[in-house]
Design a protein around this motif. Structure first.
Motif, PDB file in Angstrom:
ATOM      1  N   ARG A 552       0.834  -1.202   0.000  1.00 17.96           N
ATOM      2  CA  ARG A 552       0.000   0.000   0.000  1.00 17.96           C
ATOM      3  C   ARG A 552       0.869   1.251   0.000  1.00 17.96           C
ATOM      4  NH1 ARG A 552       0.840   1.838   5.013  1.00 17.96           N
ATOM      5  NH2 ARG A 552       1.392   0.338   6.632  1.00 17.96           N
ATOM      6  N   ASN A 553       0.200   2.383  -0.118  1.00 15.98           N
ATOM      7  CA  ASN A 553       0.864   3.686  -0.062  1.00 15.98           C
ATOM      8  C   ASN A 553       1.100   4.067   1.409  1.00 15.98           C
ATOM      9  OD1 ASN A 553       1.885   6.181  -0.786  1.00 15.98           O
ATOM     10  ND2 ASN A 553      -0.110   7.093  -1.216  1.00 15.98           N
ATOM     11  N   PHE A 554       1.868   5.142   1.630  1.00 10.77           N
ATOM     12  CA  PHE A 554       2.005   5.688   2.980  1.00 10.77           C
ATOM     13  C   PHE A 554       0.615   6.059   3.509  1.00 10.77           C
ATOM     14  CE2 PHE A 554       6.074   7.378   0.978  1.00 10.77           C
ATOM     15  CZ  PHE A 554       6.863   6.364   1.496  1.00 10.77           C
ATOM     16  N   ASP A 555       0.382   5.757   4.782  1.00  6.75           N
ATOM     17  CA  ASP A 555      -0.930   6.015   5.382  1.00  6.75           C
ATOM     18  C   ASP A 555      -0.770   7.010   6.531  1.00  6.75           C
ATOM     19  OD1 ASP A 555      -3.387   5.980   6.697  1.00  6.75           O
ATOM     20  OD2 ASP A 555      -3.712   3.844   6.294  1.00  6.75           O
ATOM     21  N   PRO A 556      -1.419   8.189   6.457  1.00  5.10           N
ATOM     22  CA  PRO A 556      -1.266   9.189   7.528  1.00  5.10           C
ATOM     23  C   PRO A 556      -1.815   8.717   8.872  1.00  5.10           C
ATOM     24  CG  PRO A 556      -3.000   9.824   5.992  1.00  5.10           C
ATOM     25  CD  PRO A 556      -2.305   8.654   5.382  1.00  5.10           C
ATOM     26  N   ASN A 557      -2.649   7.674   8.854  1.00  5.81           N
ATOM     27  CA  ASN A 557      -3.242   7.168  10.098  1.00  5.81           C
ATOM     28  C   ASN A 557      -2.381   6.113  10.785  1.00  5.81           C
ATOM     29  OD1 ASN A 557      -5.633   8.758   9.827  1.00  5.81           O
ATOM     30  ND2 ASN A 557      -6.299   7.330   8.228  1.00  5.81           N
ATOM     31  N   ILE A 558      -1.271   5.742  10.142  1.00  6.27           N
ATOM     32  CA  ILE A 558      -0.380   4.731  10.720  1.00  6.27           C
ATOM     33  C   ILE A 558       0.929   5.418  11.109  1.00  6.27           C
ATOM     34  CG2 ILE A 558       0.846   2.569  10.331  1.00  6.27           C
ATOM     35  CD1 ILE A 558      -1.317   1.796   8.327  1.00  6.27           C
ATOM     36  N   ALA A 559       1.199   5.515  12.392  1.00  2.90           N
ATOM     37  CA  ALA A 559       2.375   6.241  12.884  1.00  2.90           C
ATOM     38  C   ALA A 559       3.672   5.644  12.369  1.00  2.90           C
ATOM     39  CB  ALA A 559       2.373   6.260  14.414  1.00  2.90           C
ATOM     40  N   ALA A 560       3.720   4.319  12.234  1.00  7.72           N
ATOM     41  CA  ALA A 560       4.951   3.657  11.783  1.00  7.72           C
ATOM     42  C   ALA A 560       5.337   4.052  10.365  1.00  7.72           C
ATOM     43  CB  ALA A 560       4.783   2.140  11.876  1.00  7.72           C
ATOM     44  N   ASP A 561       4.370   4.554   9.592  1.00  3.14           N
ATOM     45  CA  ASP A 561       4.678   4.934   8.204  1.00  3.14           C
ATOM     46  C   ASP A 561       5.565   6.163   8.112  1.00  3.14           C
ATOM     47  OD1 ASP A 561       3.299   2.794   7.302  1.00  3.14           O
ATOM     48  OD2 ASP A 561       1.819   3.897   6.138  1.00  3.14           O
ATOM     49  N   LYS A 562       5.807   6.830   9.244  1.00  2.00           N
ATOM     50  CA  LYS A 562       6.774   7.923   9.237  1.00  2.00           C
ATOM     51  C   LYS A 562       8.155   7.420   8.818  1.00  2.00           C
ATOM     52  CE  LYS A 562       4.208  11.331  10.946  1.00  2.00           C
ATOM     53  NZ  LYS A 562       3.975  12.618  10.264  1.00  2.00           N
ATOM     54  N   LYS A 563       8.383   6.106   9.050  1.00  2.00           N
ATOM     55  CA  LYS A 563       9.623   5.478   8.600  1.00  2.00           C
ATOM     56  C   LYS A 563       9.336   4.473   7.479  1.00  2.00           C
ATOM     57  CE  LYS A 563      12.242   5.899  12.889  1.00  2.00           C
ATOM     58  NZ  LYS A 563      13.052   5.160  13.905  1.00  2.00           N
ATOM     59  N   GLY A 564       8.200   4.665   6.802  1.00  2.00           N
ATOM     60  CA  GLY A 564       7.839   3.741   5.731  1.00  2.00           C
ATOM     61  C   GLY A 564       8.693   3.940   4.495  1.00  2.00           C
ATOM     62  N   ILE A 565       8.781   2.872   3.677  1.00  2.00           N
ATOM     63  CA  ILE A 565       9.580   2.896   2.451  1.00  2.00           C
ATOM     64  C   ILE A 565       8.762   2.274   1.322  1.00  2.00           C
ATOM     65  CG2 ILE A 565      11.711   2.134   1.328  1.00  2.00           C
ATOM     66  CD1 ILE A 565      12.951   1.841   4.122  1.00  2.00           C
ATOM     67  N   LEU A 566       8.783   2.904   0.174  1.00  2.00           N
ATOM     68  CA  LEU A 566       8.249   2.326  -1.054  1.00  2.00           C
ATOM     69  C   LEU A 566       9.419   1.994  -1.964  1.00  2.00           C
ATOM     70  CD1 LEU A 566       5.365   4.874  -1.785  1.00  2.00           C
ATOM     71  CD2 LEU A 566       5.108   2.590  -0.803  1.00  2.00           C
ATOM     72  N   ILE A 567       9.416   0.827  -2.572  1.00  2.00           N
ATOM     73  CA  ILE A 567      10.455   0.462  -3.538  1.00  2.00           C
ATOM     74  C   ILE A 567       9.773   0.091  -4.855  1.00  2.00           C
ATOM     75  CG2 ILE A 567      12.035  -0.337  -1.743  1.00  2.00           C
ATOM     76  CD1 ILE A 567      11.337  -3.215  -2.556  1.00  2.00           C
ATOM     77  N   ASN A 568      10.557   0.084  -5.928  1.00  2.00           N
ATOM     78  CA  ASN A 568       9.975  -0.349  -7.199  1.00  2.00           C
ATOM     79  C   ASN A 568      10.308  -1.819  -7.457  1.00  2.00           C
ATOM     80  OD1 ASN A 568      12.690  -0.156  -7.833  1.00  2.00           O
ATOM     81  ND2 ASN A 568      12.393   0.982  -9.741  1.00  2.00           N
ATOM     82  N   GLU A 569       9.730  -2.372  -8.518  1.00  2.00           N
ATOM     83  CA  GLU A 569       9.933  -3.780  -8.848  1.00  2.00           C
ATOM     84  C   GLU A 569      11.403  -4.082  -9.117  1.00  2.00           C
ATOM     85  OE1 GLU A 569       6.079  -5.290 -11.235  1.00  2.00           O
ATOM     86  OE2 GLU A 569       7.006  -3.475 -12.075  1.00  2.00           O
ATOM     87  N   ALA A 570      12.089  -3.124  -9.757  1.00  2.00           N
ATOM     88  CA  ALA A 570      13.508  -3.339 -10.070  1.00  2.00           C
ATOM     89  C   ALA A 570      14.332  -3.488  -8.797  1.00  2.00           C
ATOM     90  CB  ALA A 570      14.043  -2.176 -10.908  1.00  2.00           C
ATOM     91  N   ALA A 571      13.985  -2.750  -7.741  1.00  2.00           N
ATOM     92  CA  ALA A 571      14.709  -2.855  -6.469  1.00  2.00           C
ATOM     93  C   ALA A 571      14.472  -4.217  -5.839  1.00  2.00           C
ATOM     94  CB  ALA A 571      14.277  -1.743  -5.525  1.00  2.00           C
ATOM     95  N   ALA A 572      13.217  -4.667  -5.824  1.00  2.00           N
ATOM     96  CA  ALA A 572      12.912  -5.978  -5.239  1.00  2.00           C
ATOM     97  C   ALA A 572      13.658  -7.077  -5.974  1.00  2.00           C
ATOM     98  CB  ALA A 572      11.403  -6.227  -5.301  1.00  2.00           C
ATOM     99  N   LYS A 573      13.727  -6.957  -7.294  1.00  2.00           N
ATOM    100  CA  LYS A 573      14.408  -7.971  -8.088  1.00  2.00           C
ATOM    101  C   LYS A 573      15.910  -7.944  -7.848  1.00  2.00           C
ATOM    102  CE  LYS A 573      14.930  -9.593 -12.853  1.00  2.00           C
ATOM    103  NZ  LYS A 573      14.570  -9.349 -14.283  1.00  2.00           N
ATOM    104  N   ALA A 574      16.496  -6.728  -7.800  1.00  2.00           N
ATOM    105  CA  ALA A 574      17.947  -6.610  -7.611  1.00  2.00           C
ATOM    106  C   ALA A 574      18.379  -7.141  -6.250  1.00  2.00           C
ATOM    107  CB  ALA A 574      18.372  -5.151  -7.778  1.00  2.00           C
ATOM    108  N   ILE A 575      17.561  -6.879  -5.226  1.00  2.00           N
ATOM    109  CA  ILE A 575      17.893  -7.357  -3.875  1.00  2.00           C
ATOM    110  C   ILE A 575      17.619  -8.850  -3.742  1.00  2.00           C
ATOM    111  CG2 ILE A 575      17.262  -7.142  -1.428  1.00  2.00           C
ATOM    112  CD1 ILE A 575      16.693  -4.174  -1.987  1.00  2.00           C
ATOM    113  N   GLY A 576      16.649  -9.339  -4.499  1.00  2.00           N
ATOM    114  CA  GLY A 576      16.311 -10.762  -4.445  1.00  2.00           C
ATOM    115  C   GLY A 576      15.138 -11.072  -3.546  1.00  2.00           C
ATOM    116  N   TRP A 577      14.247 -10.105  -3.339  1.00  2.00           N
ATOM    117  CA  TRP A 577      13.079 -10.295  -2.485  1.00  2.00           C
ATOM    118  C   TRP A 577      11.869 -10.708  -3.330  1.00  2.00           C
ATOM    119  CZ3 TRP A 577      13.707  -5.094   0.604  1.00  2.00           C
ATOM    120  CH2 TRP A 577      14.664  -5.270   1.618  1.00  2.00           C
ATOM    121  N   ASP A 578      11.322 -11.874  -3.043  1.00  2.00           N
ATOM    122  CA  ASP A 578      10.079 -12.284  -3.694  1.00  2.00           C
ATOM    123  C   ASP A 578       8.876 -11.608  -3.048  1.00  2.00           C
ATOM    124  OD1 ASP A 578      11.404 -13.975  -5.465  1.00  2.00           O
ATOM    125  OD2 ASP A 578      11.410 -15.632  -4.012  1.00  2.00           O
TER     126      ASP A 578
END
Length: 799
Positions: A552-578
């Motif tokens: 999901r996107n960053f959510d203003p109602n979730i405090a932990a999202d202040k340290k949230g991260i969005l990555i793209n598909e290329a990043a997931a593939k390069a790191i090796g995360w399924d």
């Protein structure tokens, strides 16, 4: 004698008005294109040529092995201590200067504020290296201390209304640093010419600018500075380059960083600076030398096509000149005098065409200069332009006129009086070869222009992964407004017509910051993953229409999202995360870790010249680059946004852009190239068709009795048209077969510069062939149709 030749030539040209008009039109068009392109190319090649010591000036840039950024591992910026160390270590370096560029610098003069994009901090040696004409002040010491500044003539007039500005004071400050200081004008210099790789309006003391920006001039770990030097007489750039590793060896904290990345320093002569296109963070935009050579090649090809035109039209007219030649020879004319006569006729045509082309150049050059955004001009008060025109006219006279003149002069009197001797297999083959040559060049240009247009259309319509329409962007530079960025965004949201407001560090098409991706548990000996970093607020993803494929996107109602991260598909593939959702990553900019909350579908974070690479977005709702999605009346909404902006009393003016314009500017070079290619192709086709018309006239005149006989025997107009046209179709087919592989090789190489591009398919060649046949068919068809419908009795009467 020359007077008689001239009178005869003028009478001949007046008598054959259509022949003269076709020749003048073709030659003038070819010369005009040649002059336009060569003026542009010579201007680009003239960059930095005015510096007195240009042959000894160099800059230093670096190559970071293992640090590829936006497609290259070369960077124009180096550590601040490097130039000083080079001057101290190497006697070959006579002078060395550091340059720190400050864009959007806020200058205060009295009660007025100015935004300067060309303020640079420079060392005193800068004025010894580069030739700046000092109008006011001490030429030997333009800068006198940390709070001194030298300004250009234009800047002095803008600030003070006079160039006599010595002793005047400016207040310079960086809003973000909260520091300001007064600078005293100690010199005024003449504006640097526009054909400079970079220009300076304000040259402040380097150390003073460094202190204002809280930079450490002794740090070898911050490469943010430009370095220039002057080679001592009798030394070579190659010799200095061989010594550069000694700098790395002596200053051990520079060459190797924590990732094992090695920096190599490269010496580059001043003459090469303007044509270096593969260096990141260059001090100014560069030119592509390969493109200049291509333009120059096109200019010569079009000029040659125009000359070939003249030859074709002249030889087609030979039949009408044979009796004149016979009579001249019978009454005693020598071959030399005949050659002179026809060369004078050629020179009249060529120099008339040249005069028209020159006049047209004066009319078109300002518009052409605006189009390519270069200050092109021709100074006819100097000798050089006249000399160039004389050489061009003389060369075209000889190249285009010598063959027809020799051909006519060698006819035998008896054959000439009978109207014979004008056609031979060798002459016919030569003319056919000229037509093939013309349409080979035209075919290459048609194919090239087609590929250029298709690639640009592909870029403009391709799915880049984000929205571009109805988005306005601007930066908040005023620190007071930055401190209230949240309130400012809330105010904008209340404006009718505003759909959404987002704040970010970068736009989605130009994420410029990069680092090494880090995450808990990453293998110590694994290959590092270069990842591009952006920061944005909650609305960024939705405003630009970025698509989430997981999470999901960053959510203003979730405090932990202040340290949230969005990555793209290329990043997931390069790191090796399924399954990246919930995985921890180091937030390099903040020195902590955060969790991946969403995965974005890959989008083009750079130009389509480059492949999509790994990227991440950290949450931050206090960034100063504002994007506003608007619907309805743009002008009215923008005025309301500006009013809200000004209500916060900023020092910086409201300056905005449309996002789709910013996107298009990334491909401005390709767009200009395509438009120029289209114009040049159209002109080359027109000129080539004039030559084809000449050959058609020649063949029709030669076979006029044959046409009469065939019509008497019952041949239809269509049959005669086919008979007279088939040879031309064959010539065009041969030209197309020659042009196709050449165009494919050249354009395929150009397309390879794009990571994402069209393919050159059979449809491209079919379009080009149909266009060539259509244009040529209309040209030849007109002339052959006139012959086919002619009364056969008139043709048979000719003797």
């Amino acid at each position: 004698m020359f007077r008689n030749y001239l009178k005869t030539a003028l009478r001949s040209l007046r008598k054959n008005k259509s022949y003269s008009l076709l020749n003048i039109l073709g030659l003038a068009s070819g010369m005009l294109v040649f002059m336009l392109i060569t003026r542009y190319v010579t201007y680009e090649l003239s960059y930095d040529g005015y510096h007195e010591k240009k042959d000894r000036i160099f800059r230093v840039y670096k190559r970071d092995d293992g640090n590829v950024y936006q497609g290259t591992d070369q960077f124009a910026v180096v550590p601040a201590p490097l130039p000083t160390a080079m001057k101290a270590e190497f006697p070959e370096v006579e002078a060395a200067a550091r340059v720190l560029r400050r864009q959007n610098a806020l200058i205060e003069v009295g009660d007025e504020f100015f935004i300067e994009s060309n303020l640079h901090g420079v060392d005193p040696d800068f004025f010894e290296i580069f030739s700046l004409e000092i109008l006011k002040g001490d030429p030997n010491s333009p800068l006198t201390g940390r709070e001194s500044v030298a300004i250009s003539r234009t800047t002095a007039m803008k600030y003070f209304g006079t160039i006599d500005a010595l002793g005047q004071t400016l207040k310079y400050g960086e809003e973000w640093s909260g520091k300001q200081f007064f600078m005293q004008v100690t010199a005024v210099f003449e504006d640097m010419p526009e054909n400079s790789h970079f220009t300076i309006q304000l040259a402040a003391d380097f150390q003073g600018v460094m202190e204002l920006n809280r930079d450490d001039s002794q740090s070898w770990n911050n490469s943010s500075y430009y370095a220039f030097g002057l080679l001592a007489t009798g030394n070579s750039f190659e010799g200095l380059q061989e010594k550069m590793p000694q700098i790395r060896a002596k200053y051990a904290d520079d060459p190797i960083d924590e990732d094992g990345q090695e920096s190599n320093y490269i010496i580059q002569p001043l003459a090469d600076m303007h044509f270096t296109s593969n260096v990141n963070f260059d001090i100014a935009p560069s030119a592509n030398k390969q493109n200049l050579l291509i333009y120059l090649g096109i200019a010569f090809m079009i000029l040659i096509i125009a000359g070939v035109n003249y030859v074709n039209l002249a030889t087609a007219r030979v039949i009408n000149k044979t009796k004149e030649i016979g009579i001249r020879k019978v009454i005693g004319a020598q071959k030399k005098s005949l050659l002179s006569q026809f060369l004078v006729e050629s020179s009249v045509l060529v120099f008339t065409s040249l005069a028209i082309a020159t006049f047209s150049l004066l009319l078109i050059l300002p518009s052409f200069a605006t189009f390519i955004d270069k200050p092109l001009a021709v100074d006819f008060a100097t000798v050089q332009p006249w000399l160039v025109l004389l050489i061009l006219g003389g060369s075209m006279t000889l190249l285009a006129g010598i063959y027809p003149a020799v051909l006519l002069a060698r006819f035998k009197p008896i054959a000439s009086l009978k109207g014979k001797g004008t056609v031979s297999k060798s002459n016919a083959m030569f003319r056919n070869a000229l037509v093939i040559f013309q349409f080979t060049i035209s075919g290459i240009l048609i194919l090239g222009a087609t590929v250029l247009s298709r690639q640009l259309s592909y870029i403009q319509t391709m799915d880049v992964g984000f929205d571009r329409d109805q988005i306005v962007i601007f930066s908040v530079r005023d620190q007071g407004l930055r401190d209230q960025i949240g309130a400012f965004k809330d105010e904008i949201k209340t404006i009718p017509g505003v759909v959404s407001v987002a704040a970010s560090n970068s736009l989605p098409n130009n994420i410029s910051s990069s680092t090494s991706a880090r995450w808990p548990g990453m293998p110590e000996d694994g290959e590092r993953v270069r990842i591009y970093v952006n920061t944005a607020d909650y609305n960024y993803v939705d405003l630009y229409g970025l698509e989430l494929v997981a999470g999901r996107n960053f959510d203003p109602n979730i405090a932990a999202d202040k340290k949230g991260i969005l990555i793209n598909e290329a990043a997931a593939k390069a790191i090796g995360w399924d399954d990246p959702i919930g995985k921890e990553m180091v937030r390099t900019w903040y020195g902590d870790t955060g969790r991946v909350v969403g995965v974005l579908k890959d989008f083009h974070q750079h130009s389509v010249h480059l492949a999509i690479e790994p990227s991440q977005i950290f949450f931050n709702d206090e960034q100063s680059r504002i994007s506003v999605k608007i619907e309805g009346d743009l002008d009215r909404t923008l005025k309301a946004i500006e009013a809200k902006y000004l209500s916060f009393n900023p020092k910086y003016p409201f300056d905005y852009n449309y996002f789709d314009d910013v996107f298009d500017r990334a491909y401005q070079t390709e767009t200009r190239t395509a438009e120029l290619a289209n114009w040049f192709t159209a002109l080359a086709i027109v000129i080539a068709c004039l030559g084809l018309y000449g050959l058609a006239a020649h063949k029709v005149q030669h076979r006029i009795k044959e046409v009469g006989v065939r019509k008497v025997l019952g041949a239809s107009v269509g049959r005669i048209l086919a008979l007279l046209s088939k040879d031309f179709a064959l010539l065009l087919l041969v030209a197309f077969l020659i042009a196709s592989p050449i165009a494919y090789y050249v354009m395929n190489g150009w397309l390879n510069d794009f990571a994402y591009h069209i393919s050159i398919n059979i449809f491209t060649f079919v379009i080009a062939l149909v266009l060539m046949l259509l244009v040529a068919g209309l040209t030849v068809g007109y002339r052959t149709y006139r012959a086919a419908v002619r009364n056969p009795v008139e043709a048979l009467r000719e003797e």
